[in-house]
Design a protein around this motif. Structure first.
Motif, short mmCIF file in Angstrom:
data_model
loop_
_atom_site.label_atom_id
_atom_site.label_comp_id
_atom_site.label_asym_id
_atom_site.label_seq_id
_atom_site.Cartn_x
_atom_site.Cartn_y
_atom_site.Cartn_z
N GLY A 1 4.71 5.66 -36.62
CA GLY A 1 4.15 6.78 -35.85
C GLY A 1 3.20 6.29 -34.77
N ASN B 1 13.46 0.43 -31.01
CA ASN B 1 12.04 0.69 -31.31
C ASN B 1 11.88 1.32 -32.69
N GLN C 1 2.85 -1.09 -20.92
CA GLN C 1 1.85 -0.55 -21.85
C GLN C 1 2.36 -0.70 -23.28
N GLY D 1 6.91 -4.19 -23.49
CA GLY D 1 6.31 -2.96 -22.97
C GLY D 1 7.10 -2.32 -21.84
P1 ADP Z 1 7.91 -2.58 -26.49
O1 ADP Z 1 8.77 -2.01 -27.55
O2 ADP Z 1 8.52 -3.74 -25.80
O3 ADP Z 1 6.51 -2.81 -26.95
P2 ADP Z 1 8.23 -0.05 -25.30
O4 ADP Z 1 7.99 0.39 -23.90
O5 ADP Z 1 9.58 0.11 -25.84
O6 ADP Z 1 7.75 -1.54 -25.36
O7 ADP Z 1 7.21 0.73 -26.19
C1 ADP Z 1 5.89 0.84 -25.83
C2 ADP Z 1 5.00 1.06 -27.03
O8 ADP Z 1 5.26 2.35 -27.59
C3 ADP Z 1 5.29 0.11 -28.14
O9 ADP Z 1 4.58 -1.07 -27.96
C4 ADP Z 1 4.85 0.88 -29.36
O10 ADP Z 1 3.47 0.73 -29.53
C5 ADP Z 1 5.13 2.31 -29.02
N1 ADP Z 1 6.40 2.77 -29.64
C6 ADP Z 1 7.61 2.83 -29.05
N2 ADP Z 1 8.54 3.31 -29.89
C7 ADP Z 1 7.91 3.57 -31.07
C8 ADP Z 1 8.32 4.14 -32.32
N3 ADP Z 1 9.59 4.50 -32.55
N4 ADP Z 1 7.37 4.28 -33.26
C9 ADP Z 1 6.12 3.91 -33.04
N5 ADP Z 1 5.66 3.41 -31.88
C10 ADP Z 1 6.54 3.24 -30.90
#
Ligand code: ADP
Length: 732
Positions: free
Chosen positions: A664, A630, A678, A690
């Motif tokens: 962020g 991520n 989500q 998600g």
């Molecule tokens: P995915 O990565 O498949 O969208 P995740 O459950 O890993 O699903 O993350 C959920 C949401 O959280 C992401 O869609 C993103 O909007 C936000 N997110 C996760 N990690 C980060 C990060 N390091 N920086 C910014 N936003 C993040």
């Protein structure tokens, strides 16, 4: 040796049972049973059943409720069926003894004895000496129940030898033996020996935390103290017994303590406190009272009423005692209560009735030999005849009464007799004799009053001592109430936990089935669309090609989603064992898995000096891979991702942080992102399902930890999670 947690639960339940903390014990037993229903370990399941049987047996004794005894027997039989004939012989023998004890409680003595003997035989054959001694102690109990005290004593002597030869400090066994000894010595009225064993029993039971045996020891020691005139010590012990036996619900023991307390008060001429205890027994503990004891208590109550000049109450109480004694054919007490009724009638100036009762008493007393009470009956008759002015008969009867009173050392009757004779001679105007008996009377009266004053002083002393004790007891009771509230709560929590575990399991299964089974039709859609496209290749117009692209894309996205869901639902189902893992190695594995992405995006990862702890390696790879993935994915368009992984530890916990310089997250979305499916962005902006963070959260929660994120839009995010160093029981 690896300690099996289920056995630890059972062990805890056993210890609490010994301390007679039934409710708490039951909670642990329930936990053990829940686990055991999933385990293949039949011996363990049998042990759970058996502990429940033992609890029922004890409760049946406390409430003198034989239906619980039958339930207990059923449980033992269930437990026996669970294990095969050849395994765990020591345990089987233990169960046999308990079974015999249940029959003993049901007064099926012969059946009990047969079982005990069979157990002894088996134990001897297999050299299981501990079980042999336990079964022999049970036989000693059989002898006591059959009033054959000498046989019990002989047996206990040989048990002693066997113990000495084979054991040194097996305290559990020792306490069984001592328990038998105190009982038999008490029955034989050998108070010296009883005191010795009771003192030893008190000590052993205290180190064993065996509450019931401790209370038995205290109760018996109080009897010795009371006989020695150490009323205060006796009373303190009895109060402890009364309070603690009430807390554990041992109604028979509470009733016995109350009887002993009442009797001490009566000895100390504190009639109101004595009466209060006796009435409590009659009103609240009748169900656990031996009927013969009930007669004795009613008789004592009548005596008190008589002594405080409440003759009507005395009369009706003696009548009740008399009725019950007749019903039970308790001859000594039938005679005795007739005597008391006769005496009360005199006080009420009902002379004819008094003589009728006296005659009935005489008739029975004739056959009873030298029993205490005959002297009273003679004096009753003497008094009646004196009141009828038949002084000749009165003098004769008074002398008969006095002679017996001297024999049994009954000062009250002596005073009464001398007084009567003095009055009779007064009436006859034989003043010399009247004076002689008057002075005999006042001699005894003086020493009697002195004795009475001394005892009343002791009563006062006890009153002060008790006040202090009472305060301690009140404090204890409050604590107990608090504890039972805690138990209620913990039971509720454990109930909710169970529901949660169940709901979780169902959800997990649902997710697994859905993700697994949906893959098959999806594969069909995928391959048939492929075939269709191949067939229609030439005839497809621009729109057709576009739509078919959507279909393929949808299929592949659905496939990814199902994979992620499957992954999510299988956390907690891994066969892997926990091991101590260096987290630096985990990061290296993750970097290896993501090496293409890292290279393409020019990502730098800063780490080192990360700790090692006990966990499942694949789960840790998942966790860090999701977080690092991520951090790279959600990078600022023109910035090369830089990730910093750090850890801090204290005595109990390790906290990790994964910090990035990405886009962020807005404050209002911060809680949402850990929820499954989500996402904060469209697929066009950032690929994804998600599920990644939901998986991270599940892994961390499974370790007993927590995860959260600190972030500011434009400044990057720091994901933090804290886990305990000692892994907890998992709650998937
Ligand atoms: P995915 O990565 O498949 O969208 P995740 O459950 O890993 O699903 O993350 C959920 C949401 O959280 C992401 O869609 C993103 O909007 C936000 N997110 C996760 N990690 C980060 C990060 N390091 N920086 C910014 N936003 C993040």
């Amino acid at each position: 040796m690896k300690l099996n947690p289920i056995y630890a639960f059972l062990q805890r339940a056993r210890q609490l049972f010994l301390e007679r903390r039934f409710d708490e014990s039951y909670i642990w037993l329930k936990k053990a049973k829940e686990l055991s229903s999933k385990s293949e370990d039949a011996l363990f399941r049998a042990k759970c059943e058996f502990l429940e049987a033992q609890m029922l047996l004890v409760k049946s004794r406390y409430f003198s409720d034989l239906s619980l005894c039958d339930l207990s027997l059923e449980k033992i039989e269930d437990a026996e069926l669970l294990i095969s004939e050849t395994t765990a012989l020591d345990f089987r023998l233990e169960m046999m003894v308990a079974k015999g004890m249940a029959f003993l409680a049901k007064k099926e003595n012969q059946k009990a004895l047969d079982i005990f003997n069979e157990a002894i035989q088996n134990a001897e054959n297999y050299g299981l000496i501990e079980q042999q001694i336990l079964a022999q102690c049970a036989v000693s109990q059989y002898f006591i129940n059959s009033n054959d005290y000498q046989a019990s004593l002989n047996l206990l002597e040989s048990i002693d030898e066997l113990y000495e030869e084979n054991f040194r400090d097996n305290e559990g066994l020792m306490s069984e033996i001592l328990f038998q000894k105190t009982q038999v010595f008490l029955k034989m009225q050998d108070y010296k020996s009883m005191e010795k064993s009771a003192k030893e029993l008190l000590q052993v039971s205290q180190t064993q935390h065996d509450l019931e045996k401790k209370l038995v020891a205290l109760n018996n020691l109080s009897i010795v103290n009371s006989l020695d005139g150490n009323y205060r010590q006796a009373m303190e012990m009895l109060l402890e017994v009364q309070q603690k036996s009430r807390v554990i619900g041992h109604r028979i023991m509470t009733a016995n303590a109350l009887i002993n307390i009442g009797t001490i008060y009566a000895h100390l001429f504190n009639y109101s406190d004595a009466l209060n205890r006796y009435l409590t027994i009659i009103n609240e503990y009748q169900d656990v009272l031996e009927p013969t004891n009930q007669v004795i208590i009613l008789n004592n109550i009548g005596n008190i009423y008589f002594n405080i000049d409440q003759f009507d109450d005395a009369f009706s109480t003696f009548q009740k005692a008399n009725d019950l004694a007749i019903k039970l054919n308790y001859r000594e007490m039938i005679a005795h209560t007739y005597t008391q009724l006769s005496k009360t009638c005199l006080a009420k100036e009902m002379l004819t009735e008094s003589l009728v009762y006296a005659e009935q008493a005489s008739f029975l007393l004739k056959d009873l030999g030298d029993v205490n009470g005959k002297q009273i009956n003679w004096l009753n008759q003497a008094q009646a005849h004196f009141m009828l002015r038949d002084t000749e008969s009165a003098i004769q009867q008074a002398h008969k009464g006095l002679k017996l009173a001297v024999n049994v050392n009954d000062n009250v009757s002596l005073m009464r007799g001398y007084r009567l004779l003095s009055d009779i001679y007064h009436l006859r105007k034989d003043f010399e004799k009247a004076f002689k008996y008057e002075s005999l009377y006042s001699n005894i009266q003086n020493s009697f009053t002195r004795e009475q004053q001394q005892r009343q002083a002791i009563d006062l002393e006890i009153k002060y001592a008790i006040k202090e004790k009472q305060q301690q007891i009140e404090q204890l009771t409050k604590e107990n109430e608090f504890q039972s509230q805690l138990i209620d709560q913990s039971e509720q929590i454990s109930k909710q936990n169970n529901q949660l575990v169940q709901a979780n399991e169902e959800l997990q299964q649902f997710a697994y089935v859905v993700s697994h089974d949906l893959k098959e039709p999806l594969r069909m859609i995928g391959s048939y669309t492929q075939l269709l496209l191949q067939k229609m290749d030439k005839n497809l117009d621009e729109n057709g090609a576009k739509y078919s692209g959507f279909v393929s894309e949808g299929v592949s996205r659905m496939n990814n989603l199902l994979d992620a869901l499957l992954q999510y639902s299988t956390i907690g189902k891994e066969e892997e064992e926990k091991e101590i893992i260096d987290i630096n190695d985990i990061i290296e594995d993750v970097m290896f898995n993501l090496k293409l992405l890292i290279r393409e995006t020019g990502t730098t990862i800063e780490y080192g000096d990360l700790p090692a702890f006990r966990c499942l390696p694949t789960r840790m790879v998942h966790l860090f891979q999701n977080l690092i993935g991520n951090a790279i994915k959600f990078r600022e368009p023109d910035t090369k991702p830089h990730i910093k992984i750090e850890a801090e530890e204290n005595e109990t916990e390790i906290s990790f942080s994964v910090k990035d310089n990405g886009i962020g997250i807005e404050k209002e979305h911060i809680d949402r992102i850990f929820v499954i499916f989500q996402r904060l962005h469209t697929r066009k902006q950032y690929e994804g399902t998600g599920i990644g963070l939901a998986i991270c959260q599940k892994i961390v929660l499974g370790l007993g930890g927590r995860i959260w994120v600190e972030s500011k839009v434009g400044e990057g995010s720091t994901f933090r999670f804290v886990v305990p160093k000692e892994p907890i029981e998992e709650v998937f």
